[in-house]
Design an enzyme around this catalytic site. Structure first.
Site, PDB file in Angstrom:
ATOM      1  N   ARG A 101      -5.614  -8.471  -2.325  1.00 34.61           N
ATOM      2  CA  ARG A 101      -5.919  -7.767  -3.370  1.00 34.61           C
ATOM      3  C   ARG A 101      -5.481  -8.407  -4.845  1.00 34.61           C
ATOM      4  NH1 ARG A 101      -2.678  -3.577  -4.284  1.00 34.61           N
ATOM      5  NH2 ARG A 101      -4.266  -2.215  -4.668  1.00 34.61           N
ATOM      6  N   CYS A 144      -8.014 -23.234  -2.324  1.00 41.41           N
ATOM      7  CA  CYS A 144      -8.385 -24.011  -3.299  1.00 41.41           C
ATOM      8  C   CYS A 144      -9.469 -23.022  -4.364  1.00 41.41           C
ATOM      9  CB  CYS A 144      -9.435 -24.986  -3.070  1.00 41.41           C
ATOM     10  SG  CYS A 144      -8.438 -26.230  -2.091  1.00 41.41           S
ATOM     11  N   GLY A 181      -6.838   8.854  -1.729  1.00 42.44           N
ATOM     12  CA  GLY A 181      -6.853   8.042  -3.036  1.00 42.44           C
ATOM     13  C   GLY A 181      -5.554   8.347  -3.719  1.00 42.44           C
ATOM     14  N   PRO A 211      -4.857  10.828   3.046  1.00 46.72           N
ATOM     15  CA  PRO A 211      -4.320   9.819   2.404  1.00 46.72           C
ATOM     16  C   PRO A 211      -4.617   8.528   3.335  1.00 46.72           C
ATOM     17  CG  PRO A 211      -2.847  11.186   3.035  1.00 46.72           C
ATOM     18  CD  PRO A 211      -4.057  12.066   3.332  1.00 46.72           C
ATOM     19  N   GLY A 212      -4.622   7.440   2.633  1.00 42.86           N
ATOM     20  CA  GLY A 212      -4.559   6.066   3.390  1.00 42.86           C
ATOM     21  C   GLY A 212      -3.314   5.294   2.645  1.00 42.86           C
TER      22      GLY A 212
END
Ligand SMILES: *Cc1c(COP(=O)(O)O)cnc(C)c1O
Length: 415
Positions: free
Chosen positions: A311, A341, A237, A273-274
């Site tokens: 994202r 679109c 996180g 952690p990522g």
């Protein structure tokens, strides 16, 4: 590892060498993912150095590319996986299955079959469960090995409600039921740890909430007997600054606060952690194909889309952008969108960028986490190529897809 402790806390888009980026776009075409493996190693190393006696696992789902997994393993990292495919790919990249941790969230049968088969010859594998059902399903498969219990700390944190998992009932055993579940686990399995992952994208401002969740894990560990636990895993996180003026996370402060929040424990601290490891190691290069003066704005059309990087459309995320070809031009407020679109296919609204022209290459920064990983073939768009940078050299680690790749499973089904 100490070489990495002094690496910069953040690499911003302005820190990348624009000439190098322009030549990569020319050589490999656009849209193009660029992943700097040296930076991946720095990030993992700097994070680990800030938590000297903790065990830092890389959360693979942020970027599961083989080159990235190899880079993490090369600097002594271990890997946390959340699906069977991530386990398999970690092993392919050279991970020792005995050191893998598999976090099972509503795990499909196939995932449990894979993990329990793997554990037969690799008893060091750890399976993290977030539901009693998962325990029963593991027992049905003859599994009696290492288990960590995922706790729902009742507090979620992070940059967006869709990633604040800490209070979401979907994740983990409800807090007050953990002691009873721990007893159950001890009867039939080897209870090795407690785990929680409260949210994602936490920066300095969110640290207090994050640590409140963590202190609940420490408290529970003492309740169930931390002297009998091998580890207490506080998840990932840890955020990165997406906006140009966001401050990077102060790792020393973070480490002190996390330690203080978990409190005195006999068990080892673990973190996962990522994003922190890969986000600022990656970017996307994209070519401008359209400039359109509209009444309220200038629209800049580029060849990357929400199929390349979802994202902004999914979380409303901000990603820094630069004109790689002509950084010296006057900044001009523009709206940047791709070829898909839907009005969600926009990377920036009214963003000042060195006035783009058709044919320019723009860079979209901080795309190393949850970038290629969430890329799709929407609009029958083949996924982009990915180039890795390492030791001053570059190489393609994922070739650009072709339309044949997009239609392959249909053709193999006789269509
Ligand atoms: C996603 C995830 C992580 C990593 O989260 P980041 O925000 O990328 O650091 C760690 N642990 C678990 C269980 C996860 O699901």
């Amino acid at each position: 590892m100490s070489d990495f402790a002094d690496s910069p806390a953040v690499r911003r888009l302005v820190d990348w060498n624009l000439e190098r980026l322009e030549s990569l776009a020319a050589e490999y075409d656009t849209p193009l993912y660029v992943m700097d493996l040296d930076r991946v190693k720095e990030n993992y190393g700097r994070f680990s150095a800030a938590f000297p006696d903790a065990h830092v696992m890389y959360a693979a789902k942020a970027h599961t590319g083989k080159a990235v997994l190899e880079a993490v393993l090369e600097v002594g990292g271990t890997i946390e996986c959340a699906a069977w495919g991530e386990l398999q790919r970690s092993i392919d990249a050279g991970a020792d299955p005995n050191e893998l941790q598999y976090t099972a969230v509503n795990p499909p049968d196939h995932d449990l079959d894979y993990a329990t088969d793997l554990a037969v010859d690799n008893p060091g594998l750890t399976i993290t469960i977030g539901a009693v059902d998962t325990l029963e399903r593991l027992a049905d498969r003859g599994y009696d090995g290492r288990i960590a219990i995922r706790i729902n700390p009742g507090i979620g944190t992070g940059h967006h409600e869709k990633v604040a998992t800490g209070a979401d009932a979907k994740f983990g055993i409800p807090y007050e039921r953990v002691p009873e579940v721990a007893d159950r686990v001890r009867e039939a399995f080897d209870l090795v740890g407690l785990h929680a992952h409260a949210g994602s994208g936490v920066l300095t401002a969110g640290l207090e909430d994050h640590c409140r969740a963590i202190s609940r894990i420490g408290e529970m560990a003492r309740r169930v007997g931390d002297e009998d636990l091998e580890f207490v895993d506080v998840g990932g996180g840890y955020g990165v600054p997406y906006r140009e003026d966001d401050e990077p996370l102060d790792l020393v402060k973070t480490s002190n606060m996390v330690r203080e929040a978990v409190g005195d424990l006999d068990a080892q601290l673990k973190l996962e952690p990522g994003r922190y490891v890969v986000a600022d190691a990656g970017l996307i290069l994209s070519e401008v194909n359209t400039i359109k003066d509209a009444p309220d704005t200038t629209v800049v059309g580029i060849d990357a889309s929400l199929a390349t990087l979802i994202r902004p459309a999914m979380f409303g995320s901000y990603h820094p952008m630069r004109n790689v070809s002509a950084p010296e031009r006057e900044p001009h407020e523009v709206t940047v969108g791709g070829p898909v679109c839907t009005s969600a296919d926009v990377f920036a609204h009214d963003r000042p960028i060195a006035r783009p022209e058709r044919g320019d290459v723009v860079a979209i920064g901080n795309a190393g986490s949850y970038g290629y990983e969430l890329a799709s073939q929407f609009h029958s768009q083949p996924r982009p190529a990915e180039v890795a940078l390492e030791d001053g050299k570059d190489r393609v680690v994922r070739r650009r897809e072709t339309l044949e790749d997009v239609t392959r499973v249909e053709r193999e089904s006789g269509q």
